[in-house]
Write a protein that holds these residues in place. Sequence first.
Motif, PDB file in Angstrom:
ATOM      1  N   UNK B 141      42.551  40.421  47.585  1.00 37.64           N
ATOM      2  CA  UNK B 141      42.529  39.361  46.554  1.00 37.64           C
ATOM      3  C   UNK B 141      41.886  39.867  45.272  1.00 37.64           C
ATOM      4  N   UNK B 143      41.933  42.853  44.128  1.00 36.73           N
ATOM      5  CA  UNK B 143      42.903  43.703  43.417  1.00 36.73           C
ATOM      6  C   UNK B 143      44.034  42.863  42.839  1.00 36.73           C
ATOM      7  N   UNK B 144      44.525  41.934  43.655  1.00 38.69           N
ATOM      8  CA  UNK B 144      45.645  41.105  43.200  1.00 38.69           C
ATOM      9  C   UNK B 144      45.247  40.285  41.961  1.00 38.69           C
ATOM     10  N   UNK B 145      43.972  39.848  41.948  1.00 37.91           N
ATOM     11  CA  UNK B 145      43.512  39.011  40.832  1.00 37.91           C
ATOM     12  C   UNK B 145      43.031  39.864  39.656  1.00 37.91           C
ATOM     13  N   UNK B 151      36.675  36.259  42.503  1.00 42.08           N
ATOM     14  CA  UNK B 151      37.029  37.035  43.702  1.00 42.08           C
ATOM     15  C   UNK B 151      36.002  38.145  43.932  1.00 42.08           C
TER      16      UNK B 151
END
Lengths: 405, 221
Positions: B141, B143-145, B151
């Motif tokens: 999360x 990395x995705x965010x 996060x």
Amino acid sequence: MHFLLILGFAIGFLMAVAIGANDAANSMATAVGAKAITPRQAILIAGVLEFVGATFFGKQVTETIRKGIVDPAKLSSSDIVVIGSMAALLGAAIWIFLATKYGLPVSTTHSIVGGMIGYGIAAAGWSVVNWDKVITVTISWVLSPIVGLIFAFVMFKLLSALILHSDDPVKSTKIWAPVFISSAFVIIGFSFGFKVMHVSSWADASIYGVGFGVVALVGSIWYVLSILKKAQGDEYKKVEEVFRMAQVFTSSYVALAHGANDVANAIAPVAAIYIALQTGKVTATATIPRYILAIGGLGIALGVWLFGRKVMTTVGEKLTELTNTRGFVIDFSTATVVLGASNFGMPISTTHTVVGSVLGVGFARGVGSVNLGLLLEIVASWFFTVPAAAVVSYIFFYILKFIFL
Amino acid sequence: MSVWDKLFGGTSPVELMIQHGLIVERASDLLPILWRKYIAGEDFSDIAKEIYDLESQADAIKLEIRKILHRGFLYRFEKHDIIEYIRVQDRIVDLIEDTAKIMGLNYVELPEEASKKMENLIDCIENMMDVLKKALKELRNVLESDFARREVGKERQLVEEMAQLESKIDDAVYDFGKWLYAQKNTMNPVDIMFLRNLVLTISHIADATENVADKINSMLG
């Protein structure tokens, strides 16, 4: 001489097919990789948009290569223009073939510019080459990956700040995703105004830009809401789902921009041959008939149709680590830089712009691993491709002159 | 070769780091079963084999990570950080393997009080590893965010939780050690040395996990 026109059309068309076959993956790869569309759908979309881009937006870059690099008015006769343009086309095509065979970094754009310079020098010496234009074009080559990099970096950080870093990413997606999507249409609208409707002022073009943008904004609000209604998983998955489908728009945008810029690589020398034979004069004033651009667009579309599927499938399978938001940013940046360059008549390498955009997202820590070594390949391409294609073209000029004059 | 092939290095090293961590966590899930079988005097060779297999899988991923870290590539984290991270995370599964091997060397019948203390220690280790698993999933999360503050905050909270569990484990080790040395007049000295070695190896699992947590924290910047 008409034999040379037929031969020129044949080689130009084949070159357009090769451009479609190799570079089509650049445009639709991220959308196929994200499984937003199937390779079959990608071929259809890319084929149509490459054709549209080439036919309606490709004129200015084609004019730059046709008469910007070598000044036809300084040549002694239209026959010289005919065999010279043929030599440039052959020089570029043969250099691309050899470079591809030996795995050397090669750009069709750089090759054709090198080809034109080679024939110019062979025909009338160094002074016939419009060096100011060559320098401008060269600067655009250096700038395009850099601008792509900066654009992608800033855009990714903007998307992060507005959506990913917000307290409610899904809610922010509803607001900002339509803005991002429609802004692509604003740029396309401006290009449409200038290139298709031939308006002369920014104010007039902005009517088309704003018009395209407003329609796209309404459409994309509906689209984003309908995707979010069906999307499942955590909030980031929902955001990615919106951008997964949005990648179809941005990939289409790349296809359009690519067609607009790269059609010139195949068709500009053919246009030069055609105009020289039609007018019988060394003139820079005649304009390129749109159907010649359409033939180039058709060649690119045929290349996409014949060979693009395999390329897109292979490439798409390898793009697993590129998430949809990142793919969207890369495509958006690439297409905007390439279309912008086309509007200024600058023949740039789409591939190098893609590299710049990917590195931009990489520098923003948006992707897991990016190869910085490609920057060296780009620089190598600047130094080797133009002289190499120029030398091959130079030799062909004398061969053709010996045969036909 | 298309430009896309050249641009990306294939599998992301961070994804492999996470996969490696999940294997380590699976191995840690076997520790309580291993202990229960050991204390009951049952054959635990099947569990030990499962742990050895997981250790081999983790090793293979470690080697793959080293193989895919190319020169001239730009990664989300510094290359030396990735290598150091995988080294400390791999140490956990090595220690779990060592624990299984040590248990296979000798059998000591323990009174219920001591057995419970040991069980408590192992449960704490497992809890800590569960938090590591959560931290690894949260890393996705993060990395995705694109390293969104909230996060990163969640990730740091999990790191903090691991540090707290490590201090709880230290207490449990001390508690068992105290009991163990109190047996100096009644227990076979070899058994005392054996249990000391065993408990220290298990406590090193917690130390290694805390090192992983520290590494995650420093990599978040």
